[in-house]
Design a protein around this motif. Structure first.
Motif, short mmCIF file in Angstrom:
data_model
loop_
_atom_site.label_atom_id
_atom_site.label_comp_id
_atom_site.label_asym_id
_atom_site.label_seq_id
_atom_site.Cartn_x
_atom_site.Cartn_y
_atom_site.Cartn_z
N PHE A 191 0.81 -1.21 0.00
CA PHE A 191 0.00 0.00 0.00
C PHE A 191 0.85 1.27 0.00
CE2 PHE A 191 -3.08 -3.15 1.38
CZ PHE A 191 -4.15 -2.82 0.57
N ALA A 192 2.14 1.12 0.29
CA ALA A 192 3.03 2.27 0.27
C ALA A 192 3.26 2.75 -1.16
CB ALA A 192 4.36 1.91 0.92
N ARG A 193 3.05 1.86 -2.13
CA ARG A 193 3.29 2.20 -3.54
C ARG A 193 2.00 2.58 -4.27
NH1 ARG A 193 6.38 -2.82 -3.48
NH2 ARG A 193 4.67 -3.72 -4.64
N LYS A 194 0.93 2.83 -3.53
CA LYS A 194 -0.35 3.11 -4.17
C LYS A 194 -0.86 4.51 -3.87
CE LYS A 194 -1.64 -1.73 -4.33
NZ LYS A 194 -1.42 -1.99 -5.74
N ASP A 195 -1.70 5.00 -4.78
CA ASP A 195 -2.31 6.32 -4.66
C ASP A 195 -3.82 6.20 -4.74
OD1 ASP A 195 -0.32 8.18 -4.27
OD2 ASP A 195 0.12 8.39 -6.42
N TRP A 196 -4.52 7.15 -4.11
CA TRP A 196 -5.98 7.18 -4.19
C TRP A 196 -6.40 8.12 -5.32
CZ3 TRP A 196 -9.23 3.97 -1.84
CH2 TRP A 196 -8.79 3.29 -0.71
N TYR A 197 -7.36 7.67 -6.11
CA TYR A 197 -7.92 8.51 -7.17
C TYR A 197 -9.42 8.63 -6.95
CZ TYR A 197 -3.80 8.72 -10.19
OH TYR A 197 -2.56 8.99 -10.70
N ASP A 198 -9.96 9.85 -7.19
CA ASP A 198 -11.40 10.07 -7.07
C ASP A 198 -12.09 9.63 -8.34
OD1 ASP A 198 -11.48 11.21 -4.48
OD2 ASP A 198 -10.70 13.08 -5.31
N ILE A 199 -13.28 9.02 -8.18
CA ILE A 199 -14.07 8.59 -9.34
C ILE A 199 -15.19 9.61 -9.54
CG2 ILE A 199 -15.45 6.75 -10.35
CD1 ILE A 199 -14.10 4.90 -8.20
N LYS A 200 -15.25 10.17 -10.73
CA LYS A 200 -16.29 11.14 -11.05
C LYS A 200 -17.26 10.52 -12.07
CE LYS A 200 -14.30 15.12 -9.34
NZ LYS A 200 -13.72 14.67 -8.11
N ALA A 201 -18.54 10.67 -11.79
CA ALA A 201 -19.58 10.15 -12.69
C ALA A 201 -19.86 11.19 -13.78
CB ALA A 201 -20.84 9.85 -11.91
N PRO A 202 -20.41 10.76 -14.92
CA PRO A 202 -20.78 11.72 -15.98
C PRO A 202 -21.80 12.74 -15.47
CG PRO A 202 -20.89 9.48 -16.80
CD PRO A 202 -20.67 9.38 -15.32
#
Length: 93
Positions: A26-37
């Motif tokens: 998990f140290a090598r991971k990033d969080w990304y936000d999911i945006k709906a249309p």
């Protein structure tokens, strides 16, 4: 009896390769936000994990094409549509 000089090499040799360092995945991971249309009333619908960019592996490329399943109730803030599921695919990052 005399031992042959310089023949007991096995004593000094360590294990081949050595021990690999344990790295938290998990140290090598990033969080990304999911945006709906924009069709849906709720724009920000969630977050997802993605491995950070390293070398030729680009993080955004690993995200493109991913499919997420959401309840229509979450997308439109309408609890009457809770039984309907929508699958959304990532197109751009």
């Amino acid at each position: 009896r005399k031992m042959a000089v310089g023949k007991n090499k096995r004593l000094t040799k360590g294990k081949k390769g050595g021990k690999k360092k344990v790295v938290d995945p998990f140290a090598r991971k990033d969080w990304y936000d999911i945006k709906a249309p924009s069709v849906f009333s709720q724009r920000s619908v969630g977050r997802t994990l993605i491995t950070k960019t390293t070398g030729t592996k680009i993080a955004s490329e690993g995200l493109k094409g991913r499919v997420f399943e959401f309840s229509l109730a979450d997308l439109n803030k309408d609890e009457d549509q809770a039984f309907r599921k929508m699958k959304l695919r990532v197109e751009d990052v």
